[in-house]
Design an enzyme around this catalytic site. Structure first.
Site, PDB file in Angstrom:
ATOM      1  N   HIS A 168      52.810  79.078   9.231  1.00 46.46           N
ATOM      2  CA  HIS A 168      53.323  77.710   9.206  1.00 46.46           C
ATOM      3  C   HIS A 168      52.918  76.988   7.923  1.00 46.46           C
ATOM      4  O   HIS A 168      51.956  77.366   7.235  1.00 46.46           O
ATOM      5  CB  HIS A 168      52.784  76.938  10.410  1.00 46.46           C
ATOM      6  CG  HIS A 168      51.273  76.823  10.414  1.00 46.46           C
ATOM      7  ND1 HIS A 168      50.583  75.928   9.627  1.00 46.46           N
ATOM      8  CD2 HIS A 168      50.342  77.516  11.102  1.00 46.46           C
ATOM      9  CE1 HIS A 168      49.296  76.063   9.827  1.00 46.46           C
ATOM     10  NE2 HIS A 168      49.110  77.028  10.715  1.00 46.46           N
ATOM     11  N   GLU A 196      47.899  80.361  17.938  1.00 44.87           N
ATOM     12  CA  GLU A 196      46.674  80.581  17.188  1.00 44.87           C
ATOM     13  C   GLU A 196      45.518  80.926  18.138  1.00 44.87           C
ATOM     14  O   GLU A 196      45.684  80.884  19.363  1.00 44.87           O
ATOM     15  CB  GLU A 196      46.353  79.315  16.375  1.00 44.87           C
ATOM     16  CG  GLU A 196      45.126  79.380  15.470  1.00 44.87           C
ATOM     17  CD  GLU A 196      45.174  80.507  14.437  1.00 44.87           C
ATOM     18  OE1 GLU A 196      45.087  81.668  14.868  1.00 44.87           O
ATOM     19  OE2 GLU A 196      45.257  80.211  13.230  1.00 44.87           O
TER      20      GLU A 196
END
Length: 309
Positions: free
Chosen positions: A88, A199
């Site tokens: 990202h 994550e």
């Protein structure tokens, strides 16, 4: 997000020799995916004489043919996939950690007031389920422009399936990165939200996802994997995943995708920690990526039957 239950085991390995990021001589600190053609090595393949006798095909077109041959000639228990792993763009939490310093952001052994990663934000920023910064948005736009150029000029094999982490910074990155690309009609960009792509889970509020209704409202074109829960059922405020637990989660993710998705080219929009874990699972060298970067990896999956004990 469901584990694959069967009497088989699948081993994943990196097929090296195709990308610079696989090579020990490539320095991750100076590597730039946008100036190196995603790291695709300029080389010949054993399919070139038959497929490109006039030598007018692009490197990516010839790579596509080589991967097709690998799958065509593979035994029934072997499959090859190319995974485009995208991190990202810069998030608010990245800015906050840089501002406070890693020691104040992530103190693991003392309960200190300066343990900022446990807070939702400060007087200036909110980093719970961290959003992209303006720089992060621009990094995703850079990726979009590069993908558009690769599609038009290099005829790169585009993903057949798109997967993203459910965290806001990845949802937004994927949305910007693949927006408006000239894709084949039979391969539209339909992005699926995948819980296991998130994550490292726990303690850090930036890694606590928003609910399903929020994701659907803000990214209505996205689909959800079966069983995706309304609320975040994985994040805990007092426990953070170890490398081994994270690697097991990534292994389960790959098992699920290699079992249920016939695509050869797939895209993951995810996080630095999850990319590091995926690389460990497939036996790839450590390769740290800056925010907004993308690397492809050619992965071999070999399934063996496990005799019941």
């Amino acid at each position: 997000m469901h584990e694959t239950s069967s009497s088989t085991n699948t081993k994943y390995t990196t097929v090296s020799g195709f990308f610079l990021q696989d090579e020990p001589s490539t320095d991750p600190k100076s590597f730039d995916y946008a100036t190196s053609d995603f790291g695709l090595i300029k080389r010949t393949y054993n399919t070139d004489n038959e497929y490109d006798p006039e030598q007018n095909k692009t490197q990516w077109e010839r790579f596509y043919q080589q991967v097709s041959k690998l799958n065509l000639q593979a035994s029934s228990n072997v499959r090859y996939k190319v995974i485009y792993m995208g991190r990202h763009g810069e998030g608010v939490h990245n800015v906050a950690e840089n501002y406070y310093g890693t020691s104040a952001w992530d103190v693991r052994f003392f309960l200190l007031i300066s343990y900022w990663s446990k807070q939702d934000g400060d007087d200036t920023l909110i980093w719970a389920d961290a959003r992209l910064t303006e720089k992060g948005i621009e990094q995703a736009r850079t990726a979009n422009k590069f993908w558009a150029s690769e599609v038009a000029m290099q005829h790169i094999p585009v993903p057949e399936k798109y997967y993203t982490s459910p965290l806001e910074r990845c949802l937004a990155t994927a949305n910007i990165t693949f927006n408006g690309l000239q894709l084949p009609a039979q391969q539209p960009c339909i992005t699926e939200v995948k819980e296991f792509l998130r994550e490292v889970i726990g303690i850090h509020t930036c890694d606590r996802r928003s609910n399903k209704a929020y994701i659907h409202t803000n990214f209505p074109a996205y689909t959800f994997e079966p069983g995706f829960a309304e609320e975040d059922q994985m994040w805990r405020s007092d426990v953070r995943e170890s490398h081994s637990v994270h690697d097991t989660r990534m292994k389960n993710l790959l098992d699920n995708i290699f079992t249920h998705d016939d695509s050869t080219y797939i895209s993951f929009t995810t996080h630095s920690g999850s990319i590091a874990s995926l690389l460990r699972v497939i036996g790839h060298r450590e390769f740290r990526m800056p925010t907004g970067a993308v690397i492809p990896v050619l992965v071999k999956a070999e399934t063996t039957h496990v005799e019941p004990s």
